[in-house]
Design an enzyme around this catalytic site. Sequence first.
Site, PDB file in Angstrom:
ATOM      1  N   ASP A  23     -11.045  -5.053   6.356  1.00 50.10           N
ATOM      2  CA  ASP A  23     -10.103  -6.176   6.479  1.00 50.10           C
ATOM      3  C   ASP A  23      -9.898  -6.527   7.949  1.00 50.10           C
ATOM      4  O   ASP A  23      -9.812  -7.696   8.324  1.00 50.10           O
ATOM      5  CB  ASP A  23      -8.735  -5.814   5.883  1.00 50.10           C
ATOM      6  CG  ASP A  23      -8.802  -5.518   4.394  1.00 50.10           C
ATOM      7  OD1 ASP A  23      -9.772  -5.951   3.743  1.00 50.10           O
ATOM      8  OD2 ASP A  23      -7.889  -4.849   3.885  1.00 50.10           O
TER       9      ASP A  23
ATOM     10  N   ASP B 272       0.840  -1.203   0.000  1.00 50.40           N
ATOM     11  CA  ASP B 272       0.000   0.000   0.000  1.00 50.40           C
ATOM     12  C   ASP B 272       0.871   1.248   0.000  1.00 50.40           C
ATOM     13  O   ASP B 272       1.810   1.363   0.793  1.00 50.40           O
ATOM     14  CB  ASP B 272      -0.888   0.045   1.248  1.00 50.40           C
ATOM     15  CG  ASP B 272      -2.071  -0.909   1.162  1.00 50.40           C
ATOM     16  OD1 ASP B 272      -2.276  -1.483   0.075  1.00 50.40           O
ATOM     17  OD2 ASP B 272      -2.776  -1.078   2.166  1.00 50.40           O
TER      18      ASP B 272
ATOM     19  N   GLN C 243     -15.338  11.017  16.169  1.00 48.71           N
ATOM     20  CA  GLN C 243     -14.939  11.314  14.789  1.00 48.71           C
ATOM     21  C   GLN C 243     -13.481  11.798  14.707  1.00 48.71           C
ATOM     22  O   GLN C 243     -12.757  11.476  13.777  1.00 48.71           O
ATOM     23  CB  GLN C 243     -15.892  12.383  14.225  1.00 48.71           C
ATOM     24  CG  GLN C 243     -16.065  12.396  12.723  1.00 48.71           C
ATOM     25  CD  GLN C 243     -16.471  11.056  12.114  1.00 48.71           C
ATOM     26  OE1 GLN C 243     -17.139  10.247  12.736  1.00 48.71           O
ATOM     27  NE2 GLN C 243     -16.031  10.824  10.887  1.00 48.71           N
TER      28      GLN C 243
ATOM     29  N   ASP D  40     -12.401  10.919   6.248  1.00 48.78           N
ATOM     30  CA  ASP D  40     -12.446   9.515   6.660  1.00 48.78           C
ATOM     31  C   ASP D  40     -12.845   8.601   5.498  1.00 48.78           C
ATOM     32  O   ASP D  40     -13.324   7.482   5.687  1.00 48.78           O
ATOM     33  CB  ASP D  40     -13.313   9.293   7.917  1.00 48.78           C
ATOM     34  CG  ASP D  40     -14.763   9.676   7.715  1.00 48.78           C
ATOM     35  OD1 ASP D  40     -15.105  10.101   6.603  1.00 48.78           O
ATOM     36  OD2 ASP D  40     -15.544   9.539   8.669  1.00 48.78           O
ATOM     37  N   ASN D  41     -12.601   9.078   4.275  1.00 50.19           N
ATOM     38  CA  ASN D  41     -12.786   8.220   3.093  1.00 50.19           C
ATOM     39  C   ASN D  41     -11.440   7.756   2.558  1.00 50.19           C
ATOM     40  O   ASN D  41     -10.427   8.414   2.756  1.00 50.19           O
ATOM     41  CB  ASN D  41     -13.509   8.987   1.979  1.00 50.19           C
ATOM     42  CG  ASN D  41     -14.974   9.170   2.305  1.00 50.19           C
ATOM     43  OD1 ASN D  41     -15.606   8.278   2.868  1.00 50.19           O
ATOM     44  ND2 ASN D  41     -15.516  10.325   1.961  1.00 50.19           N
TER      45      ASN D  41
END
Length: 349
Positions: free
Chosen positions: A304, A21, A293, A133-134
């Site tokens: 995952d 990643d 948040q 948070d995407n």
Amino acid sequence: ETTSPGSLENALFGMGNPLLDISAVVDKDFLDKYGLKPNDQILAEDKHKAMFDEIAKKSKVEYHAGGSTQNSVKIAQWMIQKPHKVATFFGCIGSDRFGEILKQKAEEAHVDAHYYQQTDEPTGTCAACITGDNRSLVANLAAANCYDKEKHLDLESNWDLVEKARVYYIAGFFLTVSPESILKVAKHASENNKIFGLNLSAPFISQFFKDDMMEVMPYVDILFGNETEAATFAREQGFEETGDIAAIARWAQALPKVNQRRPRTVVFTQGRDDTVATVGEKVTMFPVLDIDQNDIVDTNGAGDAFVGGFLSELVQERPLEECIRAGHYAANVIIRRAGCTFPEKPNFR
């Protein structure tokens, strides 16, 4: 029945796309430039080539060992701690620096990784483009796409590890690579009354790989997915009530199944909303752990991690409620950190 810890070694088997990643915070312009949705997973096309170079040049770029299935089995191992090598992992890498990093990271995580290593393609990468948070994931499979059933899975020493396992988990992403490998493992599980889990993984799998997916579905004991994937899967299969997640879960639970000794369990996560799971004929909602948040660093890896936590209890033959509780715990830990990374020890029990 209680199982001795020694018998947990190689009890969990995972197979999938081992990816490195490459993660960075980006802005909306970056997403628009490469035609990306804020929260999605896709396979890289030619138009994304430049994006991998651009994200690697970002000031705070991070590299983490990734790949959906590999993340999940690592988290399962982390949750269990001892013995080491509870999880076996198969996948294909290149003969390069990124491949060496993946090997090293698997070893550090105490996962028994047996990579098929080839020289035609470099190790696969996944760009994780974070906004708020995407996370928008773009996978360049490269070597991961070269997994070869005859040259790896079918080898006696490797197949012995498959036979040693009691629980199998493969993310739907691997349907794009080697459906024949998935079928071989799924049929073995079904014939031996073991547990085979599959993840819907991404909307594009249900859309463009539906024949391969439905060929595996009769062998699936546990079906995982999130709310978006569940709705896409249902719609693509002609199920009408795509807005009702509980109805989708019931419908998916009742799809044809080969091993009748185990009713299928369907588990759909919904981000901060309740996780939906089928328990026999009925559907139960399980609330997730509360989180501020401001404590959410990066939701990449949450799904995952949920599966990893779930599998860690499942492989120890604990009930569904405990599996889901462990899944929620692991996901809650992972979203407070960058990438699919975790602290030294869990604090679950």
